[in-house]
Structure formats: C-alpha cells, structure tokens
Scaffold this active site. Structure first.
Site, PDB file in Angstrom:
ATOM      1  N   LYS A 178       9.286 -11.314 -88.702  1.00 19.68           N
ATOM      2  CA  LYS A 178      10.721 -11.615 -88.674  1.00 19.68           C
ATOM      3  C   LYS A 178      10.938 -12.937 -87.944  1.00 19.68           C
ATOM      4  O   LYS A 178      10.887 -13.007 -86.721  1.00 19.68           O
ATOM      5  CB  LYS A 178      11.518 -10.503 -87.964  1.00 19.68           C
ATOM      6  CG  LYS A 178      13.010 -10.642 -88.303  1.00 19.68           C
ATOM      7  CD  LYS A 178      13.940 -10.094 -87.259  1.00 19.68           C
ATOM      8  CE  LYS A 178      14.334 -11.046 -86.190  1.00 19.68           C
ATOM      9  NZ  LYS A 178      14.995 -12.299 -86.596  1.00 19.68           N
ATOM     10  N   GLY A 231      10.229 -14.622 -77.298  1.00 18.97           N
ATOM     11  CA  GLY A 231      11.650 -14.975 -77.270  1.00 18.97           C
ATOM     12  C   GLY A 231      12.213 -14.861 -75.871  1.00 18.97           C
ATOM     13  O   GLY A 231      11.477 -14.956 -74.883  1.00 18.97           O
ATOM     14  N   GLY A 236      13.889  -9.463 -75.054  1.00 19.60           N
ATOM     15  CA  GLY A 236      12.665  -8.736 -74.690  1.00 19.60           C
ATOM     16  C   GLY A 236      12.999  -7.391 -74.057  1.00 19.60           C
ATOM     17  O   GLY A 236      12.387  -6.372 -74.373  1.00 19.60           O
ATOM     18  N   GLU A 253       6.112 -12.322 -74.871  1.00 23.56           N
ATOM     19  CA  GLU A 253       5.989 -13.725 -74.424  1.00 23.56           C
ATOM     20  C   GLU A 253       7.408 -14.210 -74.215  1.00 23.56           C
ATOM     21  O   GLU A 253       8.126 -14.481 -75.186  1.00 23.56           O
ATOM     22  CB  GLU A 253       5.285 -14.573 -75.498  1.00 23.56           C
ATOM     23  CG  GLU A 253       3.876 -14.126 -75.849  1.00 23.56           C
ATOM     24  CD  GLU A 253       2.889 -14.306 -74.715  1.00 23.56           C
ATOM     25  OE1 GLU A 253       3.164 -15.102 -73.796  1.00 23.56           O
ATOM     26  OE2 GLU A 253       1.855 -13.619 -74.724  1.00 23.56           O
ATOM     27  N   CYS A 287       9.168 -23.146 -74.081  1.00 27.97           N
ATOM     28  CA  CYS A 287       9.096 -22.121 -73.028  1.00 27.97           C
ATOM     29  C   CYS A 287       8.339 -22.661 -71.830  1.00 27.97           C
ATOM     30  O   CYS A 287       8.622 -22.300 -70.698  1.00 27.97           O
ATOM     31  CB  CYS A 287       8.421 -20.874 -73.572  1.00 27.97           C
ATOM     32  SG  CYS A 287       6.918 -21.247 -74.460  1.00 27.97           S
ATOM     33  N   GLU A 388      16.439 -20.691 -66.791  1.00 24.61           N
ATOM     34  CA  GLU A 388      15.887 -21.444 -67.924  1.00 24.61           C
ATOM     35  C   GLU A 388      17.041 -22.097 -68.690  1.00 24.61           C
ATOM     36  O   GLU A 388      17.930 -21.395 -69.179  1.00 24.61           O
ATOM     37  CB  GLU A 388      15.124 -20.493 -68.853  1.00 24.61           C
ATOM     38  CG  GLU A 388      14.456 -21.221 -70.000  1.00 24.61           C
ATOM     39  CD  GLU A 388      13.719 -20.280 -70.954  1.00 24.61           C
ATOM     40  OE1 GLU A 388      14.288 -19.252 -71.356  1.00 24.61           O
ATOM     41  OE2 GLU A 388      12.573 -20.602 -71.304  1.00 24.61           O
TER      42      GLU A 388
HETATM   43  P1  NAD Z   1      15.768 -14.964 -78.790  1.00 28.79           P
HETATM   44  O1  NAD Z   1      15.248 -13.934 -77.851  1.00 28.79           O
HETATM   45  O2  NAD Z   1      17.212 -15.127 -78.921  1.00 28.79           O
HETATM   46  O3  NAD Z   1      15.207 -14.669 -80.271  1.00 28.79           O
HETATM   47  C1  NAD Z   1      13.840 -14.477 -80.523  1.00 28.79           C
HETATM   48  C2  NAD Z   1      13.666 -13.602 -81.747  1.00 28.79           C
HETATM   49  O4  NAD Z   1      14.186 -12.302 -81.445  1.00 28.79           O
HETATM   50  C3  NAD Z   1      14.436 -14.094 -82.979  1.00 28.79           C
HETATM   51  O5  NAD Z   1      13.676 -13.830 -84.132  1.00 28.79           O
HETATM   52  C4  NAD Z   1      15.672 -13.228 -82.967  1.00 28.79           C
HETATM   53  O6  NAD Z   1      16.266 -13.056 -84.233  1.00 28.79           O
HETATM   54  C5  NAD Z   1      15.092 -11.914 -82.470  1.00 28.79           C
HETATM   55  N1  NAD Z   1      16.084 -10.998 -81.901  1.00 28.79           N
HETATM   56  C6  NAD Z   1      17.302 -11.282 -81.368  1.00 28.79           C
HETATM   57  N2  NAD Z   1      17.913 -10.140 -80.982  1.00 28.79           N
HETATM   58  C7  NAD Z   1      17.070  -9.122 -81.265  1.00 28.79           C
HETATM   59  C8  NAD Z   1      17.133  -7.717 -81.120  1.00 28.79           C
HETATM   60  N3  NAD Z   1      18.173  -7.129 -80.572  1.00 28.79           N
HETATM   61  N4  NAD Z   1      16.064  -6.996 -81.514  1.00 28.79           N
HETATM   62  C9  NAD Z   1      14.975  -7.579 -82.056  1.00 28.79           C
HETATM   63  N5  NAD Z   1      14.867  -8.912 -82.254  1.00 28.79           N
HETATM   64  C10 NAD Z   1      15.898  -9.668 -81.851  1.00 28.79           C
HETATM   65  O7  NAD Z   1      15.029 -16.319 -78.392  1.00 28.79           O
HETATM   66  P2  NAD Z   1      15.246 -17.753 -79.039  1.00 28.79           P
HETATM   67  O8  NAD Z   1      16.574 -18.246 -78.594  1.00 28.79           O
HETATM   68  O9  NAD Z   1      14.904 -17.712 -80.490  1.00 28.79           O
HETATM   69  O10 NAD Z   1      14.065 -18.569 -78.317  1.00 28.79           O
HETATM   70  C11 NAD Z   1      14.171 -19.088 -77.055  1.00 28.79           C
HETATM   71  C12 NAD Z   1      13.507 -18.208 -76.026  1.00 28.79           C
HETATM   72  O11 NAD Z   1      12.166 -17.919 -76.397  1.00 28.79           O
HETATM   73  C13 NAD Z   1      13.402 -18.896 -74.670  1.00 28.79           C
HETATM   74  O12 NAD Z   1      13.717 -17.986 -73.649  1.00 28.79           O
HETATM   75  C14 NAD Z   1      11.942 -19.300 -74.601  1.00 28.79           C
HETATM   76  O13 NAD Z   1      11.432 -19.471 -73.297  1.00 28.79           O
HETATM   77  C15 NAD Z   1      11.285 -18.166 -75.310  1.00 28.79           C
HETATM   78  N6  NAD Z   1       9.966 -18.559 -75.807  1.00 28.79           N
HETATM   79  C16 NAD Z   1       8.879 -18.063 -75.157  1.00 28.79           C
HETATM   80  C17 NAD Z   1       7.602 -18.458 -75.561  1.00 28.79           C
HETATM   81  C18 NAD Z   1       6.370 -17.949 -74.856  1.00 28.79           C
HETATM   82  O14 NAD Z   1       5.288 -18.148 -75.387  1.00 28.79           O
HETATM   83  N7  NAD Z   1       6.479 -17.326 -73.697  1.00 28.79           N
HETATM   84  C19 NAD Z   1       7.461 -19.334 -76.639  1.00 28.79           C
HETATM   85  C20 NAD Z   1       8.599 -19.817 -77.281  1.00 28.79           C
HETATM   86  C21 NAD Z   1       9.854 -19.413 -76.854  1.00 28.79           C
END
Ligand code: NAD
Length: 498
Positions: A178, A231, A236, A253, A287, A388
């Site tokens: 997804k 994410g 998370g 992550e 991230c 962040e």
């Molecule tokens: P996000 O958490 O908003 O979304 C991430 C994914 O989760 C997307 O596919 C989104 O559609 C999905 N999602 C959203 N709500 C959900 C739910 N209720 N249930 C299941 N899935 C859901 O994050 P973002 O805005 O896309 O990305 C930015 C974040 O990701 C930042 O906090 C960044 O630090 C983190 N990130 C971490 C790493 C790592 O390796 N640690 C790498 C890249 C990004």
C-alpha cells in the site's frame, strides 16, 4: 490525456470507478487519476495473497526460480529507469537529479542484492545439544511469515516500496503493497514490471487508498500475518492498536530528529557541504534529516556563516529541472505545517538566519515551495528542537564539551540516526557508542547500503530493514528437535514408569 492507473490484484489490473486525483507538487496540477480500493478490492487483495501463499507456488519454488523472478524485477526497473525517475519527480516533487541517481537505481539494486543473497541468509542452522539428561539435534529453519502487508510513506515512494517488496518476496512471503495515496504512481508502475516478470498471480498485490479509509481493515485482518510499516509515529501507534486485535508480527520504521555533532577539529568545508545535503536533500523530507546541528564553540561562527551563505545559494525550482537543488514540498498541508514551525521558532527566540518563507519568484507560485531555512541559537526547550518538522529547516546550536554534545544529541524522543564530523576517527567511534541512535555516520551522511541493517531506537521504531538482519525480519524461525539419545529411549519414555 490524463493517465488512469488501475489497482493490481491477483496478477490482473483492476480499474474501478472510484478514483482520486494525483497532484504535481511543482505546479499544483492534476497529473493522473488512480483507482481507490473499496471494501471489495481489499477483500480480493487479502484473499488473493492468502490463497497464493497457502496454495500457490511462490513459497515452494526452488530458490533458483525465485531468484530469477526477483532479478527480472530489478532488470525491469533499470529498463524503465528514466521514465520512472521522471514519474517519481513529477509525483513527489523530488528533484530529478535525486530520482535519477539515487531512488531509481537504488530500487533496482535492492531487488538485485536480495535476489543474489537470500539463499545464504535462509541457510538452515544445526545445533547439537549434549547434556547429562539428553542428546538432541535441532534444525533451525527460516520460513516466511505468510501474507505481508507493506505500508510505505510518500518521501521515498519507490525506494522504500522496493526495500520491502524485495525482502518480503525473497523470504517467500506474498505481498500486499500500500503506497501513500499522495504518491502511488511509481508503485503502480512497479505492478507493470511485476506482471511483465511473470510472477505467479497473487504473489504481489498493489492497492491504493488513504490510510484512514483502508488501513484498519488491512492491518487487523486475521488472514494477514505481518505488517511492515514505514511512516509517522501517529500512524504507527494506530497500526499497533489494529494489530493487537489478533497479534501479528510488526516492524515499525518511524520518525526522527537526527543530530549532527561537528567537533572543533572537523574539516569545515566537508561538514558544511555534507550537512547542507543532510538537511536540504529531498526538501528535508527525510526521516534521517540532520535537523539538529550541534557545532563546537571554536568553529561555531565560521560554520554558521558558511552554512547560511551556501543555504541561500541553493536553487529552488520545478522538480523536473536538472538544475533544481530543492523542489516543492509534498503538499500544501505539509508546507503549512513547516510554516507553523518556523513561526513557532521565531516566537520562542531562535535566530532566523535565512529563509523561513514561501518564495515569491515567478514560476514557483502554484507549487508548494519553501525556502531553505536556517535557525541559529536554538535551545533544547524549543519546539523546533524537539519535534520532527519534515521540511527544509536546520536548527543549529553551540556546545563546548563532547559530553555536552552527546547529552544534547540524546535529549530526544527519537533515535533514528546521527552524524559526527571530526578528523579524529577514534574520537568519533567512542562518541558514536554514547549516541542513542540506530545509525551513526562519521564524516558523511545518508550512506544506506543493502548490506547494512537500518532502523531506529526509542520512538523511531523497532525492527530493521536491509542487511541480513533486516531481511530476517521477514522470516520466522522454526526449531525442529530430534532426539539423539544413544542406545536408549529419551526421558519422556520412562516418566510415568510404563
Ligand atoms: P504517514 O504515517 O502519514 O503515512 C505513511 C503510510 O501510512 C501511508 O501509506 C499512509 O497512507 C498510511 N496510513 C495513514 N494512516 C493509516 C492508518 N490509519 N492505517 C494504516 N496506514 C495508514 O507518513 P508520511 O507522511 O507518508 O511520511 C512521513 C513520515 O514517515 C515521517 O514521520 C518520517 O520520519 C517517516 N519515515 C520514516 C522512515 C524510516 O525509515 N524510519 C523513512 C521514511 C519516512
């Protein structure tokens, strides 16, 4: 004509009526329409991944066959590299230089690496037990979990998807990917590559939809065995709640607020240039962005002057222009969030040294651009130090002793990555041991290798990606014990005296 992207389920493309617009963040214009999975499609994807795992050939293929299929995906990505790089930049706002030289070749390299190494990582281990009461031999067998749901963010759409799909498939799992509903295009191109590679139906399913709409159904379904999530912390935590309903393997992550420590004896030019990259690459939407920069007192003034002057020279522009060094942020809401943090930083007394606003140049008006921003004199009680921001905002502070630098770096709920800048590598290594983060780079930034495990400590999550350790997250271990008691029967035979 605006292209339409279907979902990919059970080896077939499925276009449905319910569609969403995909926006180019450089121009604010619609670039594609993508099918949005409804209840019926989610059910179909789970059923197809489940059937394919339970009855299909994927997990039972000879390793040499599995390897061939995964290598075909790597080749497929390289064959379409330029097209994919353009699409990734068009959809995510990532400067084309980054998509061309980093994201796309690295995505192919991950499929290639795991295809060539998974067999070695899956090697069975034999452990012999010889004690006074028992002799036994145990086989430790690595098996796939089953159906893996892979959820990825928008900042590295194809690359993070490739990490997860390559590892999950090589381990023998079937997959439901997804992507973020803001950036699903490269993942849906990956679907075409998977189809061309001829993988068995159901081994890979790729569905689009907002996390709020489809996340809970996907993550809480008892037919799903594993969730690999990258994410934000907020999402998370929701996923941990969903998966608690019927207990399953999860890797997380999450976010970061990484610290860079620049010591008095650092190569100043290297530290300045390296840290510009470490905070402004991909508009700071990384991230591991080094958003907290600690500079030792003797070189603080020189560092901050040089860093600010160079930050002002970074070229802002459309993501598709090869000259562009900083593209637009992902969305209008992301830009609003960054602007709020900048206002808060000023209010709390940080010294705004450059940027901090929406650029006004002609040609940038309709995109979600933001100036590279540097704050000096940042202190640990400020919001911009703690949270962040996920944008092009560097917070710089001064320190005197190495102990103080380590304490500042560790004064954070996250523990994803850090960097140390010094000519004395033994000093760097001992400092690295005191830093509470999963990766510490010395005199460099962003060196991710398929060979090395990557993942954070503290609220940056748990579980690893990449390396043998990351790959093994996609497997479970089975322990098969064979009694080897010589010339007699084992203790269980006599226990009740029969
Ligand atoms: P996000 O958490 O908003 O979304 C991430 C994914 O989760 C997307 O596919 C989104 O559609 C999905 N999602 C959203 N709500 C959900 C739910 N209720 N249930 C299941 N899935 C859901 O994050 P973002 O805005 O896309 O990305 C930015 C974040 O990701 C930042 O906090 C960044 O630090 C983190 N990130 C971490 C790493 C790592 O390796 N640690 C790498 C890249 C990004």
């Amino acid at each position: 004509m605006i292209p339409h992207y279907p979902l990919f389920i059970n080896g077939e493309f499925k276009e449905i009526q319910n569609k969403q617009d995909i926006i180019n963040p450089s121009s604010g214009k619609i670039i594609a329409k993508v099918s949005v999975a409804q209840k019926e499609e989610i059910e179909y994807a789970i059923k197809s991944a489940r059937d394919s795992f339970d009855n299909g050939p994927w997990k039972n293929l000879p390793f040499s066959e599995r390897k061939k299929y995964v290598l075909k995906i790597a080749t497929g990505i390289l064959e379409k590299a330029q097209e994919l790089a353009e699409l990734e930049s068009l959809n995510s706002g990532k400067p084309i230089k980054e998509s061309t030289f980093m994201d796309i070749p690295s995505s192919a390299a991950t499929f290639d690496y795991f295809a060539n190494n998974f067999e070695k990582f899956l090697n069975e281990e034999t452990i012999k037990i010889e004690s006074q009461i028992a002799n036994a031999e145990a086989k430790l067998i690595r098996e796939p979990w089953g159906v893996s749901v892979l959820i990825v963010p928008w900042n590295y759409p194809l690359l993070i998807a490739s990490w997860k799909v390559a590892q999950a498939l090589c381990a023998g799992n079937t997959v439901i990917l997804k992507p973020s509903s803001l950036t699903p295009l490269s993942a849906l191109e990956l679907a075409k590559i998977v189809k061309e590679a001829g993988l068995p139906a159901g081994a890979v399913n790729i569905i689009n939809g907002s996390g709020d709409a489809i996340g809970e159904v996907l993550c809480s379904d008892s037919r799903v065995d594993m969730i690999s999530f990258t994410g934000s912390n907020a999402v998370g935590k929701k996923i941990l709640e969903y998966t608690a309903k019927n207990v399953k393997k999860v890797t997380m992550e999450l976010g970061g607020k990484s610290a860079a420590i620049v010591l008095n004896d650092a190569d100043l030019e290297l530290a300045v240039n390296g840290l510009l990259c470490a905070i402004f690459l991909n508009q700071g939407q990384m991230c591991t962005a080094m958003s907290r920069i600690f500079v030792q007192d003797k070189i603080y003034d020189n560092f901050i002057n040089d860093f600010t002057q160079k930050a002002k020279r970074i070229k802002i522009g459309s993501a598709l222009n090869f000259e562009t060094q900083i593209g637009p942020l992902m969305s209008e809401s992301q830009r609003k969030k960054v602007l709020e943090y900048v206002k808060q930083g000023k209010k709390e007394g940080a010294q705004l040294l450059c940027g901090g606003d929406i650029p006004q140049q002609e040609g940038l008006k309709n995109g979600f651009f933001f100036e590279p921003t540097v704050f000096g004199e940042v202190s640990s009680d400020m919001k911009i130090f703690k949270e962040e921001i996920f944008g092009p905002v560097a917070s710089v502070a001064k320190f005197s002793s190495i102990e103080e630098a380590a304490a500042l770096a560790n004064d954070c709920v996250f523990g994803l990555a850090a960097s140390v800048w010094t000519k004395d590598t033994s000093k760097a290594q001992s400092l690295a041991k005191t830093i509470n983060a999963g990766t510490v780079w010395v005199n460099t930034y962003g060196m991710f290798f398929n060979e090395l495990p990557y993942g954070g400590f503290k609220q940056s999550g748990f579980g690893k990606e990449l390396g043998k350790e990351g790959f093994l997250e996609y497997t479970r271990i089975k322990n098969v014990v064979i009694d080897k008691t010589q010339d007699s029967k084992p203790l269980v035979n006599y226990w009740y005296g029969f």
